[in-house]
Design a protein around this motif. Structure first.
Motif, PDB file in Angstrom:
ATOM      1  N   ASP A  53      -3.998  -1.091   1.237  1.00 27.99           N
ATOM      2  CA  ASP A  53      -2.603  -1.104   0.799  1.00 27.99           C
ATOM      3  C   ASP A  53      -2.324  -2.144  -0.279  1.00 27.99           C
ATOM      4  O   ASP A  53      -1.331  -2.034  -1.006  1.00 27.99           O
ATOM      5  N   VAL A  54      -3.151  -3.181  -0.381  1.00 27.02           N
ATOM      6  CA  VAL A  54      -2.942  -4.193  -1.416  1.00 27.02           C
ATOM      7  C   VAL A  54      -4.116  -4.237  -2.391  1.00 27.02           C
ATOM      8  O   VAL A  54      -4.414  -5.274  -2.971  1.00 27.02           O
ATOM      9  N   GLN A  55      -4.767  -3.112  -2.570  1.00 29.12           N
ATOM     10  CA  GLN A  55      -5.833  -3.034  -3.568  1.00 29.12           C
ATOM     11  C   GLN A  55      -5.267  -3.286  -4.957  1.00 29.12           C
ATOM     12  O   GLN A  55      -4.092  -2.999  -5.243  1.00 29.12           O
ATOM     13  N   ALA A  56      -6.084  -3.817  -5.832  1.00 29.20           N
ATOM     14  CA  ALA A  56      -5.653  -4.087  -7.199  1.00 29.20           C
ATOM     15  C   ALA A  56      -5.257  -2.793  -7.906  1.00 29.20           C
ATOM     16  O   ALA A  56      -5.935  -1.775  -7.769  1.00 29.20           O
ATOM     17  N   GLU A  57      -4.150  -2.837  -8.595  1.00 29.33           N
ATOM     18  CA  GLU A  57      -3.630  -1.781  -9.464  1.00 29.33           C
ATOM     19  C   GLU A  57      -2.965  -0.611  -8.733  1.00 29.33           C
ATOM     20  O   GLU A  57      -1.987  -0.062  -9.223  1.00 29.33           O
ATOM     21  N   ASN A  58      -3.470  -0.193  -7.576  1.00 31.05           N
ATOM     22  CA  ASN A  58      -3.020   1.074  -6.984  1.00 31.05           C
ATOM     23  C   ASN A  58      -2.610   0.979  -5.515  1.00 31.05           C
ATOM     24  O   ASN A  58      -2.732   1.950  -4.782  1.00 31.05           O
ATOM     25  N   GLY A  59      -2.117  -0.138  -5.076  1.00 34.06           N
ATOM     26  CA  GLY A  59      -1.731  -0.296  -3.680  1.00 34.06           C
ATOM     27  C   GLY A  59      -0.312   0.160  -3.397  1.00 34.06           C
ATOM     28  O   GLY A  59       0.303   0.910  -4.171  1.00 34.06           O
ATOM     29  N   GLU A  60       0.236  -0.292  -2.262  1.00 32.28           N
ATOM     30  CA  GLU A  60       1.589   0.090  -1.866  1.00 32.28           C
ATOM     31  C   GLU A  60       2.592  -0.392  -2.901  1.00 32.28           C
ATOM     32  O   GLU A  60       2.430  -1.454  -3.509  1.00 32.28           O
ATOM     33  N   HIS A  61       3.677   0.392  -3.070  1.00 31.29           N
ATOM     34  CA  HIS A  61       4.669   0.014  -4.077  1.00 31.29           C
ATOM     35  C   HIS A  61       5.968   0.781  -3.856  1.00 31.29           C
ATOM     36  O   HIS A  61       6.015   1.773  -3.129  1.00 31.29           O
ATOM     37  N   VAL A  62       7.021   0.307  -4.494  1.00 31.37           N
ATOM     38  CA  VAL A  62       8.344   0.915  -4.455  1.00 31.37           C
ATOM     39  C   VAL A  62       8.728   1.310  -5.872  1.00 31.37           C
ATOM     40  O   VAL A  62       8.462   0.577  -6.827  1.00 31.37           O
ATOM     41  N   VAL A  63       9.351   2.476  -6.006  1.00 24.46           N
ATOM     42  CA  VAL A  63       9.729   2.988  -7.326  1.00 24.46           C
ATOM     43  C   VAL A  63      11.237   2.874  -7.509  1.00 24.46           C
ATOM     44  O   VAL A  63      12.019   3.388  -6.695  1.00 24.46           O
ATOM     45  N   ILE A  64      11.646   2.190  -8.570  1.00 19.76           N
ATOM     46  CA  ILE A  64      13.052   2.044  -8.941  1.00 19.76           C
ATOM     47  C   ILE A  64      13.313   2.904 -10.174  1.00 19.76           C
ATOM     48  O   ILE A  64      12.567   2.824 -11.163  1.00 19.76           O
ATOM     49  N   THR A  65      14.354   3.725 -10.142  1.00 22.08           N
ATOM     50  CA  THR A  65      14.666   4.610 -11.267  1.00 22.08           C
ATOM     51  C   THR A  65      16.075   4.331 -11.775  1.00 22.08           C
ATOM     52  O   THR A  65      16.992   4.084 -10.990  1.00 22.08           O
TER      53      THR A  65
END
Length: 409
Positions: A316-328
């Protein structure tokens, strides 16, 4: 016993409500929308731990936020101190929401019930949330009764009763003898709840006139519900595990049904469409505004949380591609989001760095772990996951602590 609550979903929606509902993309159809529902047809709203989304949970500040929202009830959790004083606190230890490490080093993971009332009063229960709430204390059981009114009552959970022997009698005695509690009881504005059926049955024997709710992470089977109906008036369960069959089962047992912890308007719409009568959530101010036909997030400028990738493939905390939230940005103007942040229900924070601007129609992904910052990605560089893989609830805030949106999945 409290009169059973009736619920009817509105069958019409004004043009303004339809426009706003389109903005937030609700799951319910326009005909089912609760936006601008007449007061008599609204679900019962309960501010979770007061109003835990907008103030430090289970503090007088949170209770006042819930009252100001116009919520029907404010919810809290009662436990007993080491010297038998009833106080309002959720967790089993003080580590998450107090400054215990500063005041009592080495005791941060001790049972909260191992502290005396005098010791509890030395703790700051507000500064973890923001500097605005520095100095908020852990409340006494009676403090919430002083905040509540005949319009905004109290849902009181007896928390971890095994850690507070005799708590049921302490609560019942207060409801029977304290003038502030008596006024609320006479107005039908007090309800007791617990996950522990033994505790609920004890309380029912002590105060059979007080409405009682049995909490359960999932809706029990029909036989268990029949037993619950002998001592309780309602069932409260997680909205994430609820389906129509569960709602029907509860109602067939002659019980009302409520859900927790609803922090997203879409989820409220879905629950009510199934026949749920009570909605407990961290954002009662926003929910009440929505039900009354008012924009619940007037400061948003079109900024919304559109996704939360809680369980990324791999680490989940891998570099570049882990967990995240998208704000639009759904608005018409670019917004500088420097210093804005996301807060989850456990008070974990994800920040946005300086210099970030979201153009109309564009999105920004805010990552927990490390990575290379770009115009549409910001990495917090943390080494531990934050987002709950089983479902997350988030608030999106400006640097000056104005709430822009809430989201749950």
């Amino acid at each position: 016993m409290k009169k059973r609550l009736s619920l009817a979903v509105t069958t019409a929606l004004t043009a303004g409500a339809l426009s706003f509902s389109a903005l937030i993309a609700p799951v319910a159809t326009a005909a089912e929308s609760l936006f601008g529902t007449p007061e008599a047809e609204q679900p019962v709203t309960i501010g979770h731990r007061g109003a835990a989304g907008t103030a430090p949970e289970n503090t007088v500040a949170a209770f006042k936020d819930g009252r100001a929202a116009g919520a029907d009830f404010i919810e809290s959790d009662v436990q007993l101190s080491a010297d038998g004083v009833p106080f309002l606190f959720h967790d089993d230890t003080p580590a998450r929401t107090t400054n215990v490490e500063e005041v009592f080093p080495g005791r941060e993971n001790d049972p909260i019930t191992s502290f005396t009332w005098a010791e509890l009063q030395q703790l700051d229960a507000g500064s973890y949330f923001s500097e605005k709430f520095v100095g908020e204390k852990i409340p006494h059981f009676n403090d919430i009764a002083r905040v509540a009114t005949k319009n905004t009552g109290v849902f009181m959970e007896i928390k971890s009763p095994k850690n507070s022997p005799g708590v049921e009698k302490v609560v019942a005695d207060a409801l029977h003898n304290d003038p502030a509690w008596i006024k609320l009881v006479e107005a039908g504005k007090v309800e007791i709840l617990s996950f522990d059926p033994t505790s609920n049955m004890k309380f029912a024997a002590l105060a059979p006139e007080i409405p009682l709710q049995q909490l359960s992470s999932t809706v029990p089977d029909a036989a268990t519900l029949a037993l619950i109906s002998t001592f309780a008036d309602s069932v409260g369960t997680s909205y994430r595990t609820l389906d129509q069959a569960g709602v029907d089962r509860v109602k067939a047992a002659g019980l009302e049904i409520g859900v927790y912890t609803v922090n997203d308007i879409d989820a409220m719409e879905e629950a009510v469409a199934m026949g749920v009568e009570r909605i407990t959530g961290d954002y009662p101010i926003q929910f009440e505004r929505y039900l009354d036909g008012v924009n619940p997030f007037p400061a948003s400028r079109g900024l919304v949380i559109t996704d939360s990738v809680n369980d990324a493939p791999g680490n989940d905390v891998q570099a570049e591609n882990g967990e995240h939230v998208v704000i639009t940005n759904t608005g018409n103007a670019a917004v500088d989001v420097s210093g804005y942040y996301l807060r989850d229900a456990a008070n974990n924070l994800l920040h946005i760095g300086e210099g970030y601007v979201i153009e109309p129609g564009a999105s920004l992904s805010v990552y927990t772990g490390p990575g290379t910052n770009t115009a549409d990605k910001f990495y917090n560089g943390k080494t531990s996951a934050i987002l709950n893989n089983g479902g997350e609830a988030l608030g999106f805030w400006t640097a000056n602590h104005s709430l822009l949106d809430s989201f749950a999945n």
